[in-house]
Design an enzyme around this catalytic site. Structure first.
Site, PDB file in Angstrom:
ATOM      1  N   HIS A 112      -0.856   2.677   5.481  1.00  0.00           N
ATOM      2  CA  HIS A 112      -2.144   2.708   4.974  1.00  0.00           C
ATOM      3  C   HIS A 112      -3.035   3.824   4.929  1.00  0.00           C
ATOM      4  CE1 HIS A 112      -5.665  -0.068   3.625  1.00  0.00           C
ATOM      5  NE2 HIS A 112      -6.460   0.924   4.402  1.00  0.00           N
ATOM      6  N   LEU A 147      -5.117  -8.812   7.933  1.00  0.00           N
ATOM      7  CA  LEU A 147      -4.847  -7.885   6.861  1.00  0.00           C
ATOM      8  C   LEU A 147      -5.051  -6.167   7.414  1.00  0.00           C
ATOM      9  CD1 LEU A 147      -3.921  -7.043   3.937  1.00  0.00           C
ATOM     10  CD2 LEU A 147      -6.208  -7.188   3.403  1.00  0.00           C
TER      11      LEU A 147
END
Ligand code: GRF
Length: 213
Positions: A112, A147
């Protein structure tokens, strides 16, 4: 001691530069083998990269499924048919359902482009610029049902320059990603990394957040 190459599946949706970094690392000795590259997007350039490296590819188009669960089931069955030990998300732009995530618990990792828990979700570079942050970076983590917020394996940081833009940060962040993902795969393939009760252990000891700069 030499061990068998770690069999992995790589899931992509787009350019696949992280996939390329993993392919290159394997060429240069990373003890892993990509059994399958799966994309939900038929136009993903990463598919060409995989073909170029003679890695099998599969397109599973999410728009062909009525529900997220049906898509995830197809994805799960496809991955399982390749007998992999690790599923590597590399720019895979679909949110995965709880069942999928639980099925691959401890075998599913993501990269990420932010220093999580800061900025989960999209547009991380823009947020760094908007907020005038001094630091930006990347996170590699196990995927859980929150998430972008699963247990952190490693992070890498950079300093934001006054003249940086979202576009320049994106480029710099990619360079960090291309170094760190192969590194983490190296730890996993050497059996050094485990997930226990949602804590990441390295060599059997609590890792904390390992940082590579
Ligand atoms: C990367 O920045 C990654 O952090 C994010 O999606 C981007 C994928 O880039 N999850 P690429 O397709 O690997 O070039």
């Amino acid at each position: 001691m030499t061990t068998n190459p770690l069999p992995i599946a790589v899931l992509i949706s787009g350019n696949g530069s992280n996939l390329q970094a993993i392919i290159d690392a394997i060429t240069n000795g990373l003890n892993a083998t990509i059994k399958i590259v799966i994309s939900n997007n038929a136009d993903a350039f990463g598919l060409r990269r995989a073909e170029q490296a003679e890695i099998p590819t599969k397109i599973i188009d999410h728009t062909a499924f009525k529900t997220r669960e049906a898509f995830d089931d197809a994805l799960k069955n496809c991955i399982e048919s390749y007998d992999v030990q690790l599923v590597v998300l590399a720019g895979f732009m679909r949110i995965l359902s709880n069942n999928f995530v639980e099925h691959f618990h401890g075998r599913l990792i993501n990269i990420h482009p932010s220093l999580l828990p800061k900025y989960p979700g999209l547009h991380t570079h823009e947020k760094v610029i908007e907020n005038k942050d001094k630091k930006h970076g990347i996170t590699i983590h196990f995927v859980t049902n929150d998430l972008d917020l699963g247990p952190i394996i490693a992070q890498s940081k950079l300093s934001v320059d006054p003249d940086d833009t979202a576009a320049s940060l994106k480029e710099k962040i990619h360079l960090l990603e291309h170094r760190l993902y192969p590194k983490v795969l190296e730890w996993i393939s050497a059996g050094r990394l485990t997930l226990q009760n949602d804590h990441v252990l390295i060599d059997g000891r609590q890792a904390g957040n390992v940082e590579i700069s």
